[in-house]
Design an enzyme around this catalytic site. Structure first.
Site, PDB file in Angstrom:
ATOM      1  N   ASP B 418      -0.324  41.523 -15.974  1.00 52.28           N
ATOM      2  CA  ASP B 418      -1.165  40.777 -16.918  1.00 52.28           C
ATOM      3  C   ASP B 418      -0.345  40.540 -18.177  1.00 52.28           C
ATOM      4  O   ASP B 418      -0.036  41.476 -18.922  1.00 52.28           O
ATOM      5  CB  ASP B 418      -2.427  41.604 -17.225  1.00 52.28           C
ATOM      6  CG  ASP B 418      -3.443  40.817 -18.046  1.00 52.28           C
ATOM      7  OD1 ASP B 418      -3.066  39.783 -18.629  1.00 52.28           O
ATOM      8  OD2 ASP B 418      -4.611  41.255 -18.093  1.00 52.28           O
ATOM      9  N   HIS B 419       0.033  39.286 -18.385  1.00 49.45           N
ATOM     10  CA  HIS B 419       0.940  38.948 -19.484  1.00 49.45           C
ATOM     11  C   HIS B 419       0.297  39.205 -20.845  1.00 49.45           C
ATOM     12  O   HIS B 419       0.981  39.261 -21.864  1.00 49.45           O
ATOM     13  CB  HIS B 419       1.375  37.481 -19.369  1.00 49.45           C
ATOM     14  CG  HIS B 419       2.754  37.227 -19.920  1.00 49.45           C
ATOM     15  ND1 HIS B 419       3.263  37.880 -21.010  1.00 49.45           N
ATOM     16  CD2 HIS B 419       3.748  36.379 -19.501  1.00 49.45           C
ATOM     17  CE1 HIS B 419       4.475  37.450 -21.268  1.00 49.45           C
ATOM     18  NE2 HIS B 419       4.813  36.532 -20.350  1.00 49.45           N
ATOM     19  N   ARG B 420      -1.016  39.355 -20.860  1.00 47.91           N
ATOM     20  CA  ARG B 420      -1.643  39.683 -22.139  1.00 47.91           C
ATOM     21  C   ARG B 420      -1.176  41.057 -22.610  1.00 47.91           C
ATOM     22  O   ARG B 420      -1.116  41.339 -23.793  1.00 47.91           O
ATOM     23  CB  ARG B 420      -3.173  39.722 -21.981  1.00 47.91           C
ATOM     24  CG  ARG B 420      -3.802  38.390 -21.642  1.00 47.91           C
ATOM     25  CD  ARG B 420      -5.295  38.536 -21.476  1.00 47.91           C
ATOM     26  NE  ARG B 420      -5.641  39.545 -20.467  1.00 47.91           N
ATOM     27  CZ  ARG B 420      -6.848  40.065 -20.307  1.00 47.91           C
ATOM     28  NH1 ARG B 420      -7.842  39.681 -21.096  1.00 47.91           N
ATOM     29  NH2 ARG B 420      -7.080  40.956 -19.366  1.00 47.91           N
TER      30      ARG B 420
END
Lengths: 690, 446
Positions: B418-420
């Site tokens: 999850d790039h967040r």
């Protein structure tokens, strides 16, 4: 030494009488020596305080009374029990049977006098007038006084013979009882067995007057010191006192100077007395002393005397064999005989339920105040049963501190509505003694705060005697008292101490909230064969409510659902019933349906009604005016936890008094106990679940 | 008279709160003390009670609104009371940036609170009623303090859910049949097994059981229920919420195969089962996560929590659908312990007997499709975790080794993250570390 023939002539004693005295003393001695041995072999467990050395006192004194007289005994009581039981056994077989039952009781056997419940310190034969031994030093002095009171009220010429030791003469019971007995000229003969030591402390380290008997003058009764090692001297002195009592001239105090051969108990090393002193007393041994006199004066032959002494050993050996071959009481019977059987029937319970409905619905029923309901109950029961009488501080002419005996003095007189000295222990103890000998006393203790002054008498003697004596006695007494806050009279006159009283097995606790309940429950309590602590509430005496004209009783142990509801159950009693009902009414306006259960009696407890309600609502609030810690609510909650855990939808909530001595100031007093608002908050808390 | 319902200040540090759920609607009559809505502060979800008795005239801030403390959020009064003075404020609120729909996680908060720490809080009465009615408490949302399930919650759930015997419930779940669609013939209308089987076997439909169906496309209707519904909800949430990136790498698994073979030969007799690749991969990922804590994390509100413990989930295909048993503290377990634990967990999951914390609480998930011949794929992150490793098949391939062509066991690894929460480079370093451990599994001993 005075001529034996002259003594016998004067005391009206025959040779057979003397041989009986010798036999009884020898049997006591043999009994105690055997018990000493059995204790040493751990065959007899527990404590045994041996009477050896003091035989002349029990035998001489009991020889001076009739079979219909009463005795009370002490923790050192085997001598009293034997002399008394032997006197009541008409045949040699019965005498052996009596010894068998005595030894069996000491050995804790099912065949013992008290079925093994009491043992050495609580042996009794109430049916024959032995009101039993007690483990409390001085514990039976008020009980004997109560037996004397019962005799006095029945106007027979019986006497009560009260044994106790020099140690007991230092207790408050001694003072209270001797004062009360002298005041009322009760037929009680107080016999002090002064064996010189209260356990280990010498009498002269416990009293600055040399003789207990010297104190008699303070109570206005005769006091006499006699040689407690001379059975005939004891017999003569006690006979005089008994005759005086039978003539209605009142009590006497006889001090028998004596000595115990063994220590206080089996484990006592006797370091506090010298072997020289022991030897000097043993030289005055009452048994050879009587035997020698009889032989020397030709009253009996040496052979006759020897035969008596030898037979005594045999009788005790047989008793021991009987005891040790007897079964132990079955563990399944452990809970038997705590309470006398209930007198009410299912029909009575149903009739009361119907009557209760009528009381609630019949708007034309007469209304009377709570105090008057109490007076009516007392009056009706006194009329119904001549054995019922009232005693207490200021109950007579004054009519009771809260008017609950108003008018009874005029109607029944000072004999049956009896003002007492301020002697709570003896008021209660005398009630125990009177109840055990056939009367139904209603003793008032002015405030429940004062009941701890009488706790030993009510709890240790009154509540336990039936069980300790193997179910062979009843103590049908009512202690009427009142409690609660509301009059700004602070922590010695405002408490709610019911939790103290529900704790003891053997006594019921009743706490009515309405005039109807108060009357019906008091009548039931008076008729009940168990001791009852009947706790009224000082702020309820003026509360008026419907009470039927006709006669009724309310069986103990039936709660009353004062208001039905479905969302939450409130369990309470006494004055808090009113606060719970107010709270329920207010919450009803918000659509919250509260069920209010008035326990009416805390013991016996109507658990079924509580559990049924909790199963319905799932939520329980307890409300009490008692201190939160250790209040009766804890017990109720534990029972609900055991019986209805799966029905609880939220934690149970206590609404109780603050854990502070009840303060005097009005604002503080009000803050210390639950208000209607705090009941409402408690209910909300239960509904929220936290 | 109108009584204002305000968002209460539940602590000195509380400045604003989110209305999680309204338990009343406009027009309802409420009593003082009734719970009106649940609000979430920065610390907990709490009940807000009605300050007065009356009718709910207006709810000014809907579910999901985040408002400052002491804001008027609703009005209680008598029907007909004039509430217009309050409505301008609402208009202003409406004009303000639209109140966001509450994230699903927040809506679920009470249930999660009830099951906090894996323990389910329910009153004894609620438990008894649930037992009697065959209601699984884990499916019930608690309305009591701290999310405690009380009787009313169970009754509400029971009203929605038909009464059924436990056996019928099990059969229905296995068959993917919603009990609501089964007519009960047992005592009191209870659904029994026969009823479910009747429903499943459309061969002999009783006329009454066949609804007057509207024309529909051909094909059997399988209700979205039970595990299937849960999977659907979680997958779509993950797909909607995460900023996912998948990295793939091909590794040389020859030594992993050798290691696995040796372990199998050495230990199978003692253990009673063969150590598998998944056991080794769990150990490898656990080690890598311990060394790369930035991947062992989850999103909580607007903060990232770096987790202290490493719990590895393994996606398992069962008759009941996709389940993810979690090996807790895998980084502290030996391979054999992981293997034993995993087998217990899988066995219980297949039987539907998993403990409450056995299928939840993972910090990372492995999904292995190698046995189906899949080489590489893009797995979906198992929320609230940060990443998931997809494992492909191991197969012999020619490879360059020391300047020579050699036959090696090759394996594709796919890491979705999850790039967040984590950037590409650290995620790549994490995958690289996994690759190294696969290629040189003896490093696990280091």
């Amino acid at each position: 030494m005075e001529d034996l023939a002259a003594i016998m002539e004067r005391q009206g004693l025959t040779k057979e009488d003397l041989l009986t005295m010798l036999r009884q003393m020898a049997e006591i001695r043999a009994f105690e020596e055997t018990v000493y041995d059995l204790l040493g072999r751990n065959v007899i467990k527990g404590a045994s305080h041996l009477y050896a050395g003091e035989e002349a006192v029990a035998v001489g004194a009991i020889a001076a009374i009739r079979e219909d007289d009463i005795i009370t005994s002490t923790h050192r009581g085997h001598g009293h029990c034997h002399a008394h039981g032997d006197k009541h056994a008409p045949t040699p077989e019965a005498k052996q049977e009596h010894l068998n039952k005595m030894m069996a009781e000491l050995c804790g056997r099912a065949t013992g006098y008290c079925k093994g419940r009491g043992g050495s310190m609580h042996i009794a034969d109430v049916a024959n007038g032995n009101l039993g031994a007690t483990g409390i030093v001085g514990g039976n002095i008020p009980v004997a006084t109560g037996a004397g009171l019962a005799i006095s009220m029945r106007k027979t010429d019986q006497v009560a013979l009260c044994f106790f030791g020099d140690g007991a003469s230092q207790t408050g019971n001694f003072h209270e009882s001797l004062n009360m007995a002298a005041l009322w000229k009760l037929p009680v003969v107080y016999v002090v067995e002064n064996n010189l030591y209260g356990m280990s402390v010498p009498f002269d380290k416990a009293s600055c007057v040399p003789n207990v008997a010297d104190r008699a003058v303070a109570y206005g009764m005769p006091g006499e010191v006699v040689d407690g090692m001379d059975v005939l001297a004891v017999h003569e002195a006690v006979s005089r006192a008994v005759a005086r009592a039978r003539r209605g001239e009142g009590p006497s105090l006889i001090e028998c100077k004596t000595y115990r051969w063994y220590g206080h108990s089996r484990s006592d090393p006797r370091v506090y007395r010298t072997r020289e002193e022991e030897k000097a007393w043993r030289e005055r041994d009452p048994i050879p002393r009587l035997a020698r006199r009889m032989v020397e004066t030709g009253v009996a032959t040496q052979e006759e005397v020897d035969a008596v002494l030898a037979k005594a050993q045999e009788a005790i050996a047989r008793a021991t064999e009987f005891a040790l071959s007897s079964p132990m009481p079955p563990a399944s019977e452990v809970a038997q005989d705590v309470y006398a059987p209930d007198f009410w029937t299912p029909e009575m319970v149903e009739a009361e339920r119907a009557l209760r409905r009528r009381v609630r619905e019949d708007k034309t029923m007469r209304q009377i105040p709570y105090w008057q309901a109490i007076v009516e109950a007392l009056r009706e029961e006194m009329k119904r049963d001549p054995a019922v009488f009232v005693m207490g501080e200021d109950v007579g002419l004054y009519g009771g501190a809260y008017g609950a005996t108003r008018g009874l003095f005029d109607e029944f007189g000072a004999e049956r509505v009896r003002d007492t000295p301020i002697s709570e222990a003896t008021i209660a103890g005398a009630a125990v003694g009177a109840a055990m000998t056939g009367l139904r006393p209603v003793a008032e203790i002015m405030y429940v705060d004062f009941t701890p002054l009488a706790m030993d008498q009510i709890a240790n003697q009154g509540a336990k005697n039936r069980y300790m004596f193997g179910g062979k006695t009843r103590v049908p007494m009512v202690i009427r008292t009142e409690g609660g806050t509301g009059r700004c009279i602070a922590a010695h006159h405002s408490q709610s101490l019911e939790a103290l009283w529900v704790h003891f097995p053997g006594i019921y606790v009743v706490m009515p909230s309405t005039p109807y309940d108060a009357k019906g429950l008091l009548k039931a309590s008076i008729r009940d064969d168990n001791p009852v602590m009947f706790i009224e509430h000082k702020m309820l005496y003026g509360v008026t409510g419907p009470v039927p004209e006709e006669e009724y009783v309310i069986p103990l142990g039936i709660a009353d659902i004062k208001r039905e509801g479905k969302d939450v159950t409130v369990v309470t009693y006494s004055r808090m019933v009113y606060r719970a009902l107010e709270a329920a009414e207010k919450l009803a306006g918000e659509g919250i349906s509260v069920e209010v259960i008035d326990l009416r009696t805390l013991k016996p407890l109507d658990l079924e009604t509580i559990v049924t309600s909790v199963k319905k609502t799932g939520r329980l609030v307890g409300v009490t005016e008692a201190y939160r810690t250790g209040s009766f609510l804890g017990e109720i909650f534990a029972l609900v936890n055991e019986e209805a855990f799966d029905y609880l939808d939220a934690p149970m909530v206590r609404v109780a008094a603050e854990d502070v001595p009840v303060p005097m100031s009005e604002t503080l007093e009000a803050a210390a106990v639950p208000s209607t608002q705090s009941v409402i908050e408690g209910i909300r808390k239960a509904l929220r679940g936290r | 008279m109108i009584t204002e319902v305000i968002l209460p200040q539940l602590g000195e540090t509380m400045n604003e709160g989110t209305i999680v759920q309204w338990l009343v609607k406009e027009g309802d009559t409420v009593n003082k003390g009734d719970v009106l809505f649940q609000l979430e502060s920065d610390k907990a979800v709490l009940d807000a009670e009605a300050p007065a008795r009356g009718t709910v005239l207006k709810i000014l801030h809907p579910k999901g609104s985040k408002v400052p403390v002491l804001t008027v959020v609703a009005l209680i009064g008598e029907p007909g009371d004039d509430i217009t003075p309050y409505l301008s404020g609402v208009a202003a609120a409406a004009a303000a940036p639209a109140a966001p729909e509450p994230p699903a996680a927040v809506a679920e908060a009470p249930a999660e609170v009830a099951a906090q720490g894996g323990r389910l809080f329910a009153s004894p009465r609620a438990r008894r009623v649930a037992r009697e009615r065959g209601i699984d408490l884990r499916t019930v949302r608690g309305s009591g303090p701290g999310g405690r399930i009380v009787e009313a919650d169970v009754l509400a759930a029971a009203a929605l859910e038909p009464r059924a015997t436990p056996l019928a419930r099990k059969v229905a779940e296995e068959a993917g049949v919603a009990l609501t669609e089964v007519a009960g013939t047992g005592p009191g209308g209870r659904v029994v097994r026969a009823d479910v089987e009747q429903r499943v076997r459309p061969a002999a439909p009783t006329p009454a059981a066949v609804p007057a169906a509207a024309p529909a496309p051909a094909g059997e209707m399988v209700p979205l229920a039970g595990v299937r519904a849960r999977i659907a909800e979680r997958m779509s949430r993950s797909a909607q919420e995460t900023a996912r990136v998948t990295l793939t790498t091909e590794v040389d698994a020859t030594r992993l195969v050798e290691a696995r073979t040796q372990l199998k030969d050495a230990l199978s007799d003692t253990l009673g089962f063969a150590i598998g690749y998944n056991d080794l991969l769990i150990a490898i990922c656990a080690r890598a996560l311990r060394e790369h804590p930035n991947v062992n994390c989850r999103l909580e509100g607007d903060q990232i929590r770096l987790l202290d413990e490493v719990h590895i989930g393994l996606a398992v295909d069962t008759d009941r659908g996709l389940l993810v048993p979690v090996v807790r503290n895998a980084d502290r377990l030996r391979v054999v312990e992981i293997a034993q634990r995993l087998r217990e967990l899988v066995a219980r999951a297949r039987e539907g007997k998993s403990g409450p914390d056995e299928l939840t609480g993972g910090t990372f998930t492995i999904t292995n499709l190698g046995m189906y011949g899949v080489d590489a794929f893009t797995p979906i992150i198992n929320l609230p975790e940060c990443a998931i490793l997809g494992v492909g098949r191991i197969r012999p391939e020619p490879a360059v080794l020391g300047g020579q062509i050699a036959i090696r066991q090759r394996l594709w690894l796919s890491l979705t993250f999850d790039h967040r929460l984590v950037d590409g480079a650290p995620a790549a370093r994490f995958l690289q570390r996994i690759a190294t451990l696969v290629e040189e599994p003896y490093l696990l001993l280091a």
